[in-house]
Design a protein around this motif. Structure first.
Motif, PDB file in Angstrom:
ATOM      1  N   UNK A  32       0.871  -1.183   0.000  1.00  0.00           N
ATOM      2  CA  UNK A  32       0.000   0.000   0.000  1.00  0.00           C
ATOM      3  C   UNK A  32       0.901   1.225   0.000  1.00  0.00           C
ATOM      4  N   UNK A  33       1.573   1.448  -1.119  1.00  0.00           N
ATOM      5  CA  UNK A  33       2.610   2.472  -1.172  1.00  0.00           C
ATOM      6  C   UNK A  33       2.341   3.495  -2.269  1.00  0.00           C
ATOM      7  N   UNK A  34       3.069   4.580  -2.187  1.00  0.00           N
ATOM      8  CA  UNK A  34       2.985   5.658  -3.169  1.00  0.00           C
ATOM      9  C   UNK A  34       4.401   6.103  -3.501  1.00  0.00           C
ATOM     10  N   UNK A  35       4.623   6.439  -4.755  1.00  0.00           N
ATOM     11  CA  UNK A  35       5.915   6.963  -5.192  1.00  0.00           C
ATOM     12  C   UNK A  35       5.707   8.373  -5.732  1.00  0.00           C
ATOM     13  N   UNK A  36       6.488   9.320  -5.226  1.00  0.00           N
ATOM     14  CA  UNK A  36       6.388  10.714  -5.659  1.00  0.00           C
ATOM     15  C   UNK A  36       7.653  11.105  -6.415  1.00  0.00           C
ATOM     16  N   UNK A  37       7.485  11.848  -7.487  1.00  0.00           N
ATOM     17  CA  UNK A  37       8.615  12.309  -8.267  1.00  0.00           C
ATOM     18  C   UNK A  37       8.243  13.557  -9.055  1.00  0.00           C
ATOM     19  N   UNK A  38       9.259  14.204  -9.586  1.00  0.00           N
ATOM     20  CA  UNK A  38       9.083  15.391 -10.423  1.00  0.00           C
ATOM     21  C   UNK A  38       9.859  15.154 -11.699  1.00  0.00           C
ATOM     22  N   UNK A  39       9.216  15.433 -12.831  1.00  0.00           N
ATOM     23  CA  UNK A  39       9.870  15.183 -14.118  1.00  0.00           C
ATOM     24  C   UNK A  39       9.633  16.358 -15.055  1.00  0.00           C
ATOM     25  N   UNK A  40      10.596  16.574 -15.946  1.00  0.00           N
ATOM     26  CA  UNK A  40      10.488  17.603 -16.968  1.00  0.00           C
ATOM     27  C   UNK A  40      10.364  16.950 -18.341  1.00  0.00           C
ATOM     28  N   UNK A  41       9.656  17.611 -19.246  1.00  0.00           N
ATOM     29  CA  UNK A  41       9.564  17.130 -20.618  1.00  0.00           C
ATOM     30  C   UNK A  41      10.857  17.481 -21.363  1.00  0.00           C
ATOM     31  N   UNK A  42      11.276  16.645 -22.321  1.00  0.00           N
ATOM     32  CA  UNK A  42      12.532  16.915 -23.037  1.00  0.00           C
ATOM     33  C   UNK A  42      12.454  18.166 -23.895  1.00  0.00           C
ATOM     34  N   UNK A  43      11.293  18.405 -24.519  1.00  0.00           N
ATOM     35  CA  UNK A  43      11.088  19.616 -25.321  1.00  0.00           C
ATOM     36  C   UNK A  43       9.591  19.762 -25.548  1.00  0.00           C
ATOM     37  N   UNK A  44       9.208  20.868 -26.142  1.00  0.00           N
ATOM     38  CA  UNK A  44       7.799  21.166 -26.357  1.00  0.00           C
ATOM     39  C   UNK A  44       7.389  20.721 -27.755  1.00  0.00           C
ATOM     40  N   UNK A  70       6.524  18.502 -13.991  1.00  0.00           N
ATOM     41  CA  UNK A  70       5.311  17.811 -13.572  1.00  0.00           C
ATOM     42  C   UNK A  70       5.555  17.079 -12.253  1.00  0.00           C
ATOM     43  N   UNK A  71       4.672  17.338 -11.313  1.00  0.00           N
ATOM     44  CA  UNK A  71       4.700  16.679 -10.015  1.00  0.00           C
ATOM     45  C   UNK A  71       3.795  15.457 -10.112  1.00  0.00           C
ATOM     46  N   UNK A  72       4.336  14.295  -9.797  1.00  0.00           N
ATOM     47  CA  UNK A  72       3.630  13.034 -10.029  1.00  0.00           C
ATOM     48  C   UNK A  72       3.589  12.198  -8.750  1.00  0.00           C
ATOM     49  N   UNK A  73       2.404  11.678  -8.444  1.00  0.00           N
ATOM     50  CA  UNK A  73       2.255  10.645  -7.429  1.00  0.00           C
ATOM     51  C   UNK A  73       1.763   9.389  -8.143  1.00  0.00           C
ATOM     52  N   UNK A  74       2.507   8.306  -8.028  1.00  0.00           N
ATOM     53  CA  UNK A  74       2.177   7.054  -8.706  1.00  0.00           C
ATOM     54  C   UNK A  74       1.914   5.966  -7.675  1.00  0.00           C
ATOM     55  N   UNK A  77      13.592   9.066 -20.988  1.00  0.00           N
ATOM     56  CA  UNK A  77      12.792  10.038 -21.737  1.00  0.00           C
ATOM     57  C   UNK A  77      13.011  11.468 -21.271  1.00  0.00           C
ATOM     58  N   UNK A  78      13.110  11.670 -19.972  1.00  0.00           N
ATOM     59  CA  UNK A  78      13.123  13.018 -19.409  1.00  0.00           C
ATOM     60  C   UNK A  78      14.541  13.508 -19.140  1.00  0.00           C
ATOM     61  N   UNK A  79      14.811  14.800 -19.392  1.00  0.00           N
ATOM     62  CA  UNK A  79      16.143  15.343 -19.099  1.00  0.00           C
ATOM     63  C   UNK A  79      16.399  15.490 -17.606  1.00  0.00           C
ATOM     64  N   UNK A  80      15.333  15.497 -16.799  1.00  0.00           N
ATOM     65  CA  UNK A  80      15.502  15.642 -15.365  1.00  0.00           C
ATOM     66  C   UNK A  80      14.371  14.951 -14.633  1.00  0.00           C
ATOM     67  N   UNK A  81      14.731  13.984 -13.802  1.00  0.00           N
ATOM     68  CA  UNK A  81      13.768  13.286 -12.951  1.00  0.00           C
ATOM     69  C   UNK A  81      14.247  13.391 -11.515  1.00  0.00           C
ATOM     70  N   UNK A  82      13.385  13.870 -10.639  1.00  0.00           N
ATOM     71  CA  UNK A  82      13.704  13.965  -9.212  1.00  0.00           C
ATOM     72  C   UNK A  82      12.864  12.938  -8.475  1.00  0.00           C
ATOM     73  N   UNK A  83      13.508  11.948  -7.900  1.00  0.00           N
ATOM     74  CA  UNK A  83      12.805  10.938  -7.108  1.00  0.00           C
ATOM     75  C   UNK A  83      12.613  11.489  -5.698  1.00  0.00           C
ATOM     76  N   UNK A  84      11.359  11.679  -5.300  1.00  0.00           N
ATOM     77  CA  UNK A  84      11.057  12.251  -3.989  1.00  0.00           C
ATOM     78  C   UNK A  84      10.850  11.188  -2.918  1.00  0.00           C
ATOM     79  N   UNK A  85      10.542   9.951  -3.335  1.00  0.00           N
ATOM     80  CA  UNK A  85      10.417   8.910  -2.321  1.00  0.00           C
ATOM     81  C   UNK A  85       9.315   7.916  -2.616  1.00  0.00           C
TER      82      UNK A  85
END
Length: 318
Positions: A201-213, A249-253, A272-280
């Motif tokens: 019963x877990x959740x993963x939070x992260x922040x990701x950026x798109x490579x380009x528009x 983009x702030x994501x909860x998965x 895919x993404x130039x920057x992914x921040x794993x929040x936990x």
């Protein structure tokens, strides 16, 4: 009060002063009981306490069921390195109307309240005190403190129920919020640590950026999760700030980084993404077990990797 020596006690930062919803969230943390609670003035200060070693962890609001994501918290987590979410806690958004001792509800014509709290109680105020006027306050606690220290001209204040434990105020009405189902989600943030073991019963939070528009870029990012059977419970965009039209983009998965499907999705996202921040990855506050089709089970991902290894080693494909 703990008998433990102060030098060995842990310190927790939270949005103060005493009586806030954030304090109510921190009170839900078993390991924080009897430890040092450090009230701060804003989210940035709370997280800086953790990064700079003044506190072991900080409790911050991250999402509200009425107002959505807390942008200041999301932006701080995106820009301050070395942080990890280790737990989440839910606090019902309840409000009370309080006054100076001896005040009666029928005497109230001027109400002090934080603008957000005022907006969430407006229907009740309009029906109960139709001739009232509003004085904005800096916080839910400040609205009540002003009554006691004489700095406010208000007759009453909207505050969180916890204020009754800290100030000598008269309870004039309770349950005055317009949305009885309103809830705020808080997260406990520490310095970077290894994720706890998965609970199911877990959740993963992260922040990701798109490579380009480009057309379909957001869809490509979301497919990293959809093709692996992972549900997203939060998807919020925040401007990066370096140019118009650039967003993170702030994501909860739903799931844990140790789940095979989640690990595979994060690898795909990182490619895919130039920057992914794993929040936990951390236990969900509602303890709801994550359900998914059998084709996304860990065994299926392990078998697929074993099949590929076999092909690479020259084993016959059966």
């Amino acid at each position: 009060m703990s008998d433990e020596p102060e030098a060995t006690r842990r310190t927790y930062s939270y949005l103060g002063p005493a009586g806030t919803f954030t304090e109510a969230a921190l009170a839900q943390v078993p390991e924080a009981r009897g430890q040092i609670w450090r009230p701060v003035r804003n989210v940035g200060e709370a997280l800086a306490d953790v990064v700079e070693g003044r506190s072991d962890a900080a409790m911050i609001a991250i999402e509200n069921s009425v107002d959505g994501g807390v942008s200041t918290a999301q932006d701080a987590l995106a820009t301050m390195p070395g942080l990890r979410i280790v737990g989440e806690y839910l606090v019902p958004v309840e409000f009370v109307l309080v006054g100076r001792p001896g005040t009666r509800l029928e005497d109230v014509s001027l109400v002090a309240a934080h603008p957000v709290a005022y907006a969430q109680c407006l229907r009740w105020l309009t029906a109960t005190l139709p001739a009232h006027a509003h004085i904005p306050a800096a916080s839910n606690v400040a609205s009540a403190v002003g009554l006691i220290d004489g700095t406010s001209d208000a007759d009453a204040a909207i505050a969180a129920p916890g204020i009754l434990e800290h100030l000598e105020v008269e309870l004039l009405a309770e349950g005055i919020g317009d949305n009885a189902e309103a809830v705020t989600r808080f997260v406990l943030v520490s310095r970077t640590v290894a994720p706890p073991e998965p609970t199911g019963a877990d959740k993963t939070s992260l922040i990701a950026e798109l490579p380009d528009d480009h057309p379909g870029a957001l869809l490509e990012m979301l497919e990293q999760f959809a093709t692996r059977g992972i549900n997203l419970s939060l998807l919020a965009s925040r401007p990066i700030g370096d140019a118009l039209g650039r967003y993170r983009f702030v994501i909860d998965a739903d799931g844990h980084i140790m789940d095979e499907r989640m690990a595979d999705a994060l690898l795909g996202l990182r490619r895919f993404s130039p920057k992914v921040i794993f929040l936990g990855s951390y236990p969900r506050a509602d303890h709801a077990i994550i359900r998914y089709p059998d084709r996304y089970s860990d065994d299926v991902f392990v078998e697929a990797r074993d099949w590929l290894r076999g092909l690479l080693s020259g084993e016959p494909d059966r």
